[in-house]
Design a protein around this motif. Structure first.
Motif, mmCIF file in Angstrom:
data_model
loop_
_atom_site.group_PDB
_atom_site.id
_atom_site.type_symbol
_atom_site.label_atom_id
_atom_site.label_comp_id
_atom_site.label_asym_id
_atom_site.label_seq_id
_atom_site.Cartn_x
_atom_site.Cartn_y
_atom_site.Cartn_z
ATOM 1 N N VAL A 52 0.831 -1.205 0.000
ATOM 2 C CA VAL A 52 0.000 0.000 0.000
ATOM 3 C C VAL A 52 0.867 1.258 0.000
ATOM 4 O O VAL A 52 0.585 2.217 -0.722
ATOM 5 N N ARG A 53 1.946 1.237 0.764
ATOM 6 C CA ARG A 53 2.839 2.406 0.789
ATOM 7 C C ARG A 53 3.473 2.648 -0.589
ATOM 8 O O ARG A 53 3.634 3.791 -1.019
ATOM 9 N N ARG A 54 3.813 1.565 -1.288
ATOM 10 C CA ARG A 54 4.367 1.710 -2.640
ATOM 11 C C ARG A 54 3.319 2.338 -3.566
ATOM 12 O O ARG A 54 3.608 3.246 -4.344
ATOM 13 N N LEU A 55 2.075 1.865 -3.460
ATOM 14 C CA LEU A 55 1.010 2.450 -4.270
ATOM 15 C C LEU A 55 0.783 3.914 -3.929
ATOM 16 O O LEU A 55 0.527 4.732 -4.817
ATOM 17 N N MET A 56 0.892 4.242 -2.645
ATOM 18 C CA MET A 56 0.704 5.631 -2.225
ATOM 19 C C MET A 56 1.777 6.535 -2.829
ATOM 20 O O MET A 56 1.513 7.703 -3.101
ATOM 21 N N SER A 57 2.970 5.991 -3.062
ATOM 22 C CA SER A 57 4.003 6.802 -3.702
ATOM 23 C C SER A 57 3.688 7.029 -5.180
ATOM 24 O O SER A 57 4.078 8.045 -5.752
ATOM 25 N N LEU A 58 2.956 6.101 -5.793
ATOM 26 C CA LEU A 58 2.554 6.249 -7.194
ATOM 27 C C LEU A 58 1.307 7.118 -7.345
ATOM 28 O O LEU A 58 1.135 7.816 -8.342
ATOM 29 N N PHE A 59 0.424 7.024 -6.348
ATOM 30 C CA PHE A 59 -0.851 7.747 -6.369
ATOM 31 C C PHE A 59 -1.004 8.523 -5.055
ATOM 32 O O PHE A 59 -1.807 8.151 -4.192
ATOM 33 N N ALA A 64 -8.420 6.525 -0.953
ATOM 34 C CA ALA A 64 -8.753 5.113 -0.741
ATOM 35 C C ALA A 64 -7.523 4.324 -0.299
ATOM 36 O O ALA A 64 -7.635 3.407 0.523
ATOM 37 N N LEU A 65 -6.356 4.684 -0.817
ATOM 38 C CA LEU A 65 -5.128 4.000 -0.411
ATOM 39 C C LEU A 65 -4.769 4.333 1.035
ATOM 40 O O LEU A 65 -4.317 3.461 1.776
ATOM 41 N N VAL A 66 -4.983 5.569 1.421
ATOM 42 C CA VAL A 66 -4.727 5.955 2.809
ATOM 43 C C VAL A 66 -5.666 5.165 3.730
ATOM 44 O O VAL A 66 -5.252 4.677 4.788
ATOM 45 N N ALA A 67 -6.913 5.003 3.321
ATOM 46 C CA ALA A 67 -7.862 4.217 4.111
ATOM 47 C C ALA A 67 -7.455 2.742 4.157
ATOM 48 O O ALA A 67 -7.637 2.078 5.183
ATOM 49 N N GLU A 68 -6.906 2.224 3.061
ATOM 50 C CA GLU A 68 -6.405 0.837 3.062
ATOM 51 C C GLU A 68 -5.295 0.679 4.103
ATOM 52 O O GLU A 68 -5.260 -0.299 4.846
ATOM 53 N N LEU A 69 -4.390 1.649 4.147
ATOM 54 C CA LEU A 69 -3.310 1.594 5.122
ATOM 55 C C LEU A 69 -3.865 1.697 6.543
ATOM 56 O O LEU A 69 -3.389 1.009 7.459
ATOM 57 N N ALA A 70 -4.888 2.509 6.720
ATOM 58 C CA ALA A 70 -5.536 2.608 8.035
ATOM 59 C C ALA A 70 -6.122 1.263 8.454
ATOM 60 O O ALA A 70 -6.008 0.865 9.620
ATOM 61 N N ASP A 71 -6.721 0.554 7.518
ATOM 62 C CA ASP A 71 -7.263 -0.776 7.817
ATOM 63 C C ASP A 71 -6.166 -1.728 8.276
ATOM 64 O O ASP A 71 -6.361 -2.518 9.207
ATOM 65 N N ILE A 72 -5.012 -1.652 7.619
ATOM 66 C CA ILE A 72 -3.888 -2.517 7.998
ATOM 67 C C ILE A 72 -3.414 -2.160 9.404
ATOM 68 O O ILE A 72 -3.173 -3.044 10.234
ATOM 69 N N GLU A 73 -3.295 -0.880 9.683
ATOM 70 C CA GLU A 73 -2.878 -0.442 11.019
ATOM 71 C C GLU A 73 -3.894 -0.891 12.076
ATOM 72 O O GLU A 73 -3.514 -1.265 13.184
#
Length: 92
Positions: A52-59, A64-73
């Motif tokens: 997800v962090r790699r995707l966040m660097s691309l986008f 939605a990616l920030v929320a995905e990372l929140a779910d993981i946390e």
């Protein structure tokens, strides 16, 4: 096939297929998100977070990616990080 397996809850079967697809095209957002979700569901939180962090660097402006990372946390029990990420997602 890999996405269908992941969507139907067959995470263990989907994982190697998604990993292979992600190796072939790491910029495919849909495959990468599916891989992160399956990885997290199987307890591979470090892998999921890295994806997800790699995707966040691309986008970088993708809430939605920030929320995905929140779910993981949240899965890791990091309540404060989770809250902060959800708040960040709302501000994008």
């Amino acid at each position: 096939m890999a996405l269908a397996l992941s969507w139907s809850g067959r995470s263990e079967e989907a994982l190697p297929l998604l990993r292979q697809l992600n190796r072939e095209d790491a910029s495919d957002r849909e495959i990468a998100i599916a891989l992160a979700r399956v990885s997290a569901a199987l307890g591979h939180f470090a892998e999921a977070s890295e994806i997800v962090r790699r995707l966040m660097s691309l986008f970088p402006d993708d809430s939605a990616l920030v929320a995905e990372l929140a779910d993981i946390e949240a899965g890791l029990g990091h309540a404060v990080k989770c809250r902060d990420l959800y708040l960040a997602a709302l501000s994008l």
